[in-house]
Scaffold this motif. Sequence first.
Motif, PDB file in Angstrom:
ATOM      1  N   ALA A 128     -56.520 -36.346  -2.003  1.00  0.00           N
ATOM      2  CA  ALA A 128     -57.890 -36.865  -2.097  1.00  0.00           C
ATOM      3  C   ALA A 128     -58.862 -35.924  -1.400  1.00  0.00           C
ATOM      4  N   GLY A 129     -59.935 -35.575  -2.105  1.00  0.00           N
ATOM      5  CA  GLY A 129     -60.938 -34.689  -1.554  1.00  0.00           C
ATOM      6  C   GLY A 129     -60.607 -33.223  -1.610  1.00  0.00           C
ATOM      7  N   ILE A 166     -66.392 -46.777 -16.035  1.00  0.00           N
ATOM      8  CA  ILE A 166     -65.330 -45.974 -15.432  1.00  0.00           C
ATOM      9  C   ILE A 166     -65.822 -45.440 -14.091  1.00  0.00           C
ATOM     10  N   HIS A 167     -65.019 -45.625 -13.070  1.00  0.00           N
ATOM     11  CA  HIS A 167     -65.385 -45.275 -11.693  1.00  0.00           C
ATOM     12  C   HIS A 167     -64.491 -44.139 -11.199  1.00  0.00           C
ATOM     13  N   PRO A 168     -64.994 -42.892 -11.101  1.00  0.00           N
ATOM     14  CA  PRO A 168     -64.208 -41.832 -10.456  1.00  0.00           C
ATOM     15  C   PRO A 168     -63.979 -42.190  -8.987  1.00  0.00           C
ATOM     16  N   HIS A 169     -62.738 -41.975  -8.530  1.00  0.00           N
ATOM     17  CA  HIS A 169     -62.342 -42.486  -7.211  1.00  0.00           C
ATOM     18  C   HIS A 169     -61.477 -41.460  -6.497  1.00  0.00           C
ATOM     19  N   ALA A 170     -61.772 -41.185  -5.239  1.00  0.00           N
ATOM     20  CA  ALA A 170     -60.966 -40.263  -4.444  1.00  0.00           C
ATOM     21  C   ALA A 170     -59.516 -40.746  -4.396  1.00  0.00           C
ATOM     22  N   GLY A 171     -58.594 -39.854  -4.697  1.00  0.00           N
ATOM     23  CA  GLY A 171     -57.181 -40.191  -4.676  1.00  0.00           C
ATOM     24  C   GLY A 171     -56.632 -40.697  -5.987  1.00  0.00           C
ATOM     25  N   GLY A 172     -57.477 -40.818  -7.019  1.00  0.00           N
ATOM     26  CA  GLY A 172     -57.019 -41.224  -8.339  1.00  0.00           C
ATOM     27  C   GLY A 172     -57.014 -40.049  -9.295  1.00  0.00           C
ATOM     28  N   SER A 173     -56.658 -40.309 -10.548  1.00  0.00           N
ATOM     29  CA  SER A 173     -56.544 -39.245 -11.539  1.00  0.00           C
ATOM     30  C   SER A 173     -57.875 -38.846 -12.148  1.00  0.00           C
ATOM     31  N   ILE A 174     -58.935 -39.595 -11.848  1.00  0.00           N
ATOM     32  CA  ILE A 174     -60.289 -39.228 -12.262  1.00  0.00           C
ATOM     33  C   ILE A 174     -61.099 -39.114 -10.977  1.00  0.00           C
ATOM     34  N   HIS A 202     -69.288 -37.304  -2.735  1.00  0.00           N
ATOM     35  CA  HIS A 202     -69.424 -36.446  -1.556  1.00  0.00           C
ATOM     36  C   HIS A 202     -68.060 -36.142  -0.946  1.00  0.00           C
ATOM     37  N   TYR A 203     -67.223 -37.144  -0.807  1.00  0.00           N
ATOM     38  CA  TYR A 203     -65.889 -36.960  -0.219  1.00  0.00           C
ATOM     39  C   TYR A 203     -65.112 -35.891  -0.980  1.00  0.00           C
ATOM     40  N   SER A 204     -65.322 -35.841  -2.298  1.00  0.00           N
ATOM     41  CA  SER A 204     -64.540 -34.949  -3.164  1.00  0.00           C
ATOM     42  C   SER A 204     -65.277 -33.661  -3.489  1.00  0.00           C
ATOM     43  N   GLY A 205     -66.314 -33.340  -2.700  1.00  0.00           N
ATOM     44  CA  GLY A 205     -66.932 -32.032  -2.780  1.00  0.00           C
ATOM     45  C   GLY A 205     -68.073 -31.886  -3.757  1.00  0.00           C
TER      46      GLY A 205
END
Length: 309
Positions: A128-129, A166-174, A202-205
């Motif tokens: 994640a991130g 659809i919700h992109p989420h840290a630690g998931g495939s999207i 933000h967490y994912s850059g």
Amino acid sequence: MAMRIHGAPCSWGVDDPKNPHLPPWARVLDEAREAGYAGLELGPYGYMPLDVGVLGAELQRRGLHLVAGTIFDDLVSADNLPALLRQADEIGALLKALPPPASEPGQRRPAPYLVIIDWGHRERDLAAGRSDAAPRLSDADWARMVDHIRQIADLARERHGIRSVIHPHAGGSIEFADEIRRIAADIPDATAGLCLDTGHLHYSGMDPVAWLREFAHRLDYVHFKDVDAARHREVLAGAPVPFFEACARGVMCPIGQGSLDYPAIRAVLQEIGYQGHITVEQERDPRQADTSLRDVRISRDFLRGIGFQ
């Protein structure tokens, strides 16, 4: 701008309904009302009751409504499709039976929404991130996930009249830029919109302002978070940390106390003409839920102070 601010059970540490430390769902309703939120999300499947009579009466008594329900589950595995469709059907039926949140002039799609999040893959959670370290799905697995999302969204729409996002989420495939652009290309707007989350971006850059602007044409719903800069740096600099462990360490903080520029976020939402619903989240360990009311009130008061009524 016409926007309504809501809360979510994850601000009380409610992400895994099997966690033995979760606060009672009635307490979450009480404190969401006390903090001044217009409504809240249902939370993970299995936390709040799906009995419309029980939950509807408790919401009405507090003057709250549900803005969304969530499928937070493995969207990739073929064996999980029956469970995904069962969740879509049961959550959709509940949302359809409850009084809907008010719509705003210019709102793209009316609430409530079914928020679709991929989750449950250890190798992605540990990355994640960290875009360079995160393994991407194979083409076959991606195609299967896309098909599952389409089936979920079609069921929610055709059977219950509920819009999926659809919700992109840290630690998931999207999660990362390439995956968000790919899913937006593979799932047409007629099937599902997007729910962009400022904190996960933000967490994912990624820059939330830029992404809200780029996907304004697909943006049905927005989540707000803030990220503690020092803890974020610590998490990404050290050994791989699962996303919710990072949250338990305090990487998410009240709105206005972290890295995100919320006046700039407000300005871009005004620029793109966003109208409708925003949900505030602050993931944490549920054993820290005693400070949830304090923090959700801080977030709500800060947003009110910069013009979010």
